[in-house]
Design an enzyme around this catalytic site. Structure first.
Site, PDB file in Angstrom:
ATOM      1  N   GLY A  66       2.902   2.195   5.314  1.00  0.00           N
ATOM      2  CA  GLY A  66       4.135   1.510   5.717  1.00  0.00           C
ATOM      3  C   GLY A  66       4.808   2.171   6.911  1.00  0.00           C
TER       4      GLY A  66
ATOM      5  N   CYS B 204       1.604   0.693  -8.886  1.00  0.00           N
ATOM      6  CA  CYS B 204       2.741   1.147  -8.069  1.00  0.00           C
ATOM      7  C   CYS B 204       3.930   1.430  -8.963  1.00  0.00           C
ATOM      8  CB  CYS B 204       3.080   0.111  -7.005  1.00  0.00           C
ATOM      9  SG  CYS B 204       3.254  -1.540  -7.675  1.00  0.00           S
TER      10      CYS B 204
ATOM     11  N   GLU C   6       5.757  -3.317   0.781  1.00  0.00           N
ATOM     12  CA  GLU C   6       5.694  -3.018  -0.659  1.00  0.00           C
ATOM     13  C   GLU C   6       4.904  -1.727  -0.789  1.00  0.00           C
ATOM     14  OE1 GLU C   6       7.136  -4.656  -3.043  1.00  0.00           O
ATOM     15  OE2 GLU C   6       7.612  -6.590  -2.159  1.00  0.00           O
TER      16      GLU C   6
ATOM     17  N   GLY D 210       0.841  -1.198   0.000  1.00  0.00           N
ATOM     18  CA  GLY D 210       0.000   0.000   0.000  1.00  0.00           C
ATOM     19  C   GLY D 210       0.872   1.241   0.000  1.00  0.00           C
ATOM     20  N   SER D 211       0.325   2.320   0.512  1.00  0.00           N
ATOM     21  CA  SER D 211       1.023   3.605   0.449  1.00  0.00           C
ATOM     22  C   SER D 211       2.198   3.646   1.427  1.00  0.00           C
ATOM     23  CB  SER D 211       0.043   4.722   0.792  1.00  0.00           C
ATOM     24  OG  SER D 211      -0.510   4.476   2.082  1.00  0.00           O
TER      25      SER D 211
HETATM   26  P1  NAD Z   1      -3.439   2.311   1.318  1.00  0.00           P
HETATM   27  O1  NAD Z   1      -2.128   2.488   1.979  1.00  0.00           O
HETATM   28  O2  NAD Z   1      -4.466   3.352   1.505  1.00  0.00           O
HETATM   29  O3  NAD Z   1      -4.103   0.917   1.793  1.00  0.00           O
HETATM   30  C1  NAD Z   1      -3.460  -0.313   1.587  1.00  0.00           C
HETATM   31  C2  NAD Z   1      -3.967  -1.327   2.607  1.00  0.00           C
HETATM   32  O4  NAD Z   1      -3.449  -0.987   3.896  1.00  0.00           O
HETATM   33  C3  NAD Z   1      -5.491  -1.377   2.778  1.00  0.00           C
HETATM   34  O5  NAD Z   1      -5.878  -2.724   2.910  1.00  0.00           O
HETATM   35  C4  NAD Z   1      -5.721  -0.611   4.076  1.00  0.00           C
HETATM   36  O6  NAD Z   1      -6.886  -0.987   4.758  1.00  0.00           O
HETATM   37  C5  NAD Z   1      -4.487  -0.994   4.869  1.00  0.00           C
HETATM   38  N1  NAD Z   1      -4.052  -0.034   5.896  1.00  0.00           N
HETATM   39  C6  NAD Z   1      -4.023   1.308   5.814  1.00  0.00           C
HETATM   40  N2  NAD Z   1      -3.486   1.835   6.933  1.00  0.00           N
HETATM   41  C7  NAD Z   1      -3.176   0.788   7.747  1.00  0.00           C
HETATM   42  C8  NAD Z   1      -2.599   0.682   9.045  1.00  0.00           C
HETATM   43  N3  NAD Z   1      -2.249   1.749   9.740  1.00  0.00           N
HETATM   44  N4  NAD Z   1      -2.423  -0.543   9.572  1.00  0.00           N
HETATM   45  C9  NAD Z   1      -2.769  -1.659   8.877  1.00  0.00           C
HETATM   46  N5  NAD Z   1      -3.338  -1.616   7.641  1.00  0.00           N
HETATM   47  C10 NAD Z   1      -3.531  -0.399   7.086  1.00  0.00           C
HETATM   48  O7  NAD Z   1      -3.127   2.101  -0.246  1.00  0.00           O
HETATM   49  P2  NAD Z   1      -4.125   2.032  -1.490  1.00  0.00           P
HETATM   50  O8  NAD Z   1      -4.675   3.385  -1.771  1.00  0.00           O
HETATM   51  O9  NAD Z   1      -5.061   0.889  -1.370  1.00  0.00           O
HETATM   52  O10 NAD Z   1      -3.107   1.614  -2.667  1.00  0.00           O
HETATM   53  C11 NAD Z   1      -2.308   2.508  -3.374  1.00  0.00           C
HETATM   54  C12 NAD Z   1      -0.906   2.567  -2.830  1.00  0.00           C
HETATM   55  O11 NAD Z   1      -0.326   1.261  -2.771  1.00  0.00           O
HETATM   56  C13 NAD Z   1       0.036   3.371  -3.705  1.00  0.00           C
HETATM   57  O12 NAD Z   1       0.892   4.136  -2.891  1.00  0.00           O
HETATM   58  C14 NAD Z   1       0.818   2.309  -4.466  1.00  0.00           C
HETATM   59  O13 NAD Z   1       2.069   2.741  -4.948  1.00  0.00           O
HETATM   60  C15 NAD Z   1       0.956   1.267  -3.406  1.00  0.00           C
HETATM   61  N6  NAD Z   1       1.210  -0.061  -3.981  1.00  0.00           N
HETATM   62  C16 NAD Z   1       2.469  -0.574  -3.862  1.00  0.00           C
HETATM   63  C17 NAD Z   1       2.774  -1.807  -4.435  1.00  0.00           C
HETATM   64  C18 NAD Z   1       4.158  -2.377  -4.345  1.00  0.00           C
HETATM   65  O14 NAD Z   1       4.315  -3.565  -4.623  1.00  0.00           O
HETATM   66  N7  NAD Z   1       5.187  -1.624  -3.976  1.00  0.00           N
HETATM   67  C19 NAD Z   1       1.779  -2.528  -5.104  1.00  0.00           C
HETATM   68  C20 NAD Z   1       0.499  -1.988  -5.196  1.00  0.00           C
HETATM   69  C21 NAD Z   1       0.238  -0.734  -4.625  1.00  0.00           C
END
Ligand code: NAD
Length: 503
Positions: free
Chosen positions: A240, A291, A257, A235-236
């Site tokens: 992380g 991503c 990731e 995720g974002s």
């Molecule tokens: P997001 O960070 O908003 O959410 C991702 C996941 O994390 C969701 O399931 C969310 O519920 C969970 N989450 C959020 N905050 C959390 C916390 N504090 N504790 C535990 N879980 C939590 O991301 P998004 O908007 O769904 O996706 C887009 C982002 O993901 C972009 O930044 C993109 O670059 C990144 N991404 C990275 C990769 C990679 O492999 N590097 C792959 C796909 C997406």
């Protein structure tokens, strides 16, 4: 047929129980039309704790199943995915807004990682290491790790889970998955498909692979639970930053990731036709919501005036529309927040001297959906919004004259996921791949930044989190390594010549 009706028919074919997606408290919307397609039943904190306990029990049994037999379960899962590829791919298009070939491509990626993991199930090799002591043998063995928590993002709603799960299962682990709250239906479908494979396999321990529905609080529960040995979180970078320290606090493993701010360099000798196509797909494909999407482009001054007008033309003519009703190449943004972020970034780019082509909302007749024309922004320098990931189709283009400076600018952002160079010059290509070239986890030559294959280890450096998933030796993160030394002599020599003779 409305989208909601089609969803119901697809879920029934995929084997998802209606109770899981009707009458619950978490609404789910399709970005294609903006309409509500489900009300998901969410899992409470108590449900989450019980699921983790159940997974821990499943792990204790599964770790004793021989790895090639564990691979058989993943082989069956791959077969089920092959049989339901079109239905699951269509559901990905409905829920994440991907164009049909990308929805199907995502399922293909799941099938590919299953094939990879089946082979891997017979190759979980450890080394035999030369020992300095006579009559001894030293080796390493790889053991199952425990419960693996998977947290995934909306933009790869099924593939990321499968990368983790296929590997985790052959490595002898149990998996608990918290999918994005924006894409719960594809997760329910994956669980149903997995359950078919498990039923065919026969004696899969209950709770070996589970999915939990809910928002970030469910993710937090996975992160904090002492019985979750590894959390693979996609995720974002913001996410992380929260998850990483919490896992570190209890010394749990993490695979992070996170966000990317990927760049390409177009050199004087580049094949511009090839570069144009790679840039167009990398920057506009998946509506800029990968991503690995190309977000920054450094173009040498000698080819700038040839390439950039052609690129602008591609931006003006690319088709934008519903992935379900049209053959458009660019589908919707996931939601209004994504649209607002894009507009804010474009406004900031203008404030920093950027010249914007595209970026406006496109009327597709779906008032509650957010379609945009991808934006190309010519920037005087790398500044303001260019240094951050905006998860939308914006490509910042900058002119360069000095290759060293282009590489320095390329690396001068927080994220370090994917990168590419377009050149026919061997020195430039090799330099880009060398220790003082690209600082990213993925560095390509004459290929765009997006669209990685599963055979390589996937992930990035710096604010991308440093995790690696999928191919190569990424499996090692899902196992516990033990170094074993066996003394088959009748003496007890100590290492480093130490003597400790007791009477
Ligand atoms: P997001 O960070 O908003 O959410 C991702 C996941 O994390 C969701 O399931 C969310 O519920 C969970 N989450 C959020 N905050 C959390 C916390 N504090 N504790 C535990 N879980 C939590 O991301 P998004 O908007 O769904 O996706 C887009 C982002 O993901 C972009 O930044 C993109 O670059 C990144 N991404 C990275 C990769 C990679 O492999 N590097 C792959 C796909 C997406």
């Amino acid at each position: 047929m409305t989208i909601a009706q089609e969803v119901k028919a697809l879920l029934s074919k995929l084997g998802v129980n209606e109770a899981a997606y009707t009458g619950g408290t978490m609404p789910s919307f399709s970005p294609v039309s903006g309409e509500k397609i489900a009300d998901i039943a969410v899992h409470s904190a108590d449900d989450t704790a019980k699921a983790i306990e159940k997974a821990a029990g499943a792990f204790r049994e599964w770790r004793l199943v021989p790895a090639p037999k564990r691979g058989e379960l993943v082989r069956l899962f791959g077969e089920e995915l092959r049989a339901l590829k079109s239905e699951l791919g269509r559901l990905v298009s409905i829920e994440a807004g991907k164009i049909p070939s990308e929805g199907l491509g995502e399922v293909q990626e799941m099938i590919d990682i299953c094939d990879f993991a089946v082979g891997l199930s017979r190759q979980l090799y450890g080394l035999t290491i030369a020992t300095e002591r006579p009559g001894h043998r030293m080796m390493e063995t790889w053991h199952p790790l425990g419960v693996v928590g998977v947290i995934s993002a909306f933009n790869f709603p099924v593939a990321v889970w499968s990368w983790n799960t296929a590997l985790a299962l052959v490595c002898g682990n149990a998996v608990v998955w918290k999918p994005s709250e924006k894409t719960p239906l594809t997760a329910l479908a994956c669980q149903a498909i997995f359950d078919r494979a498990a039923a065919r396999f026969g004696d899969v321990p209950a709770g070996l692979a589970q999915v939990l529905m809910g928002d970030r609080t469910v993710g937090e529960a996975l992160v904090d639970h002492p019985k979750v040995a590894l959390v693979s979180a996609t995720g974002s970078t913001r996410m992380g930053r929260e998850v990483g320290p919490r896992l570190a606090k209890r010394f749990a493993r993490s695979i992070l990731e996170l966000g990317g701010n990927n760049a390409g360099i177009v050199c004087p000798s580049a094949d511009l036709d090839m570069a144009l196509r790679a840039i167009a797909f990398g920057a506009m494909g998946t509506a800029g919501q990968r991503c690995t999407t190309l977000r920054r482009l450094f173009v040498h001054e000698s080819v700038y005036d040839t390439l950039v007008p052609r690129l602008k033309k591609a931006y003006e003519s690319v088709t934008v529309g519903s992935p379900l009703e049209t053959a458009a190449l660019v589908g919707p943004l996931i939601d209004k927040a994504a649209f607002d972020n894009m507009q804010n970034a474009l406004a900031a780019a203008r404030d920093h001297g950027g010249k914007v082509t595209g970026g406006a909302r496109v009327d597709t007749g779906h008032d509650k959906a957010y379609y945009v024309r991808p934006a190309l922004v010519e920037m005087p320098k790398q500044d303001g919004p260019v240094t951050e990931e905006t998860f939308a189709p914006i490509l910042y283009v900058m002119k360069y004259s000095n290759f060293d400076k282009a590489i320095a600018d390329h690396n001068a952002v927080g994220a370090g996921l994917s990168s590419s160079i377009f050149t026919l010059n061997l020195q430039e290509a090799e330099r880009f791949l060398s220790p003082d070239g690209s600082d990213c986890g993925i560095a390509n030559v004459n290929i765009g930044t997006s669209g990685a294959e599963i055979g390589g280890a996937f992930g990035g450096e710096k604010e991308t989190g440093g995790g690696r998933e999928s191919g190569s030796d990424a499996w090692k993160a899902y196992m516990r390594r033990a170094t074993n030394t066996v003394n088959y002599s009748s003496a007890l020599p100590l290492a480093q010549g130490v003597s400790f003779d007791i009477e």
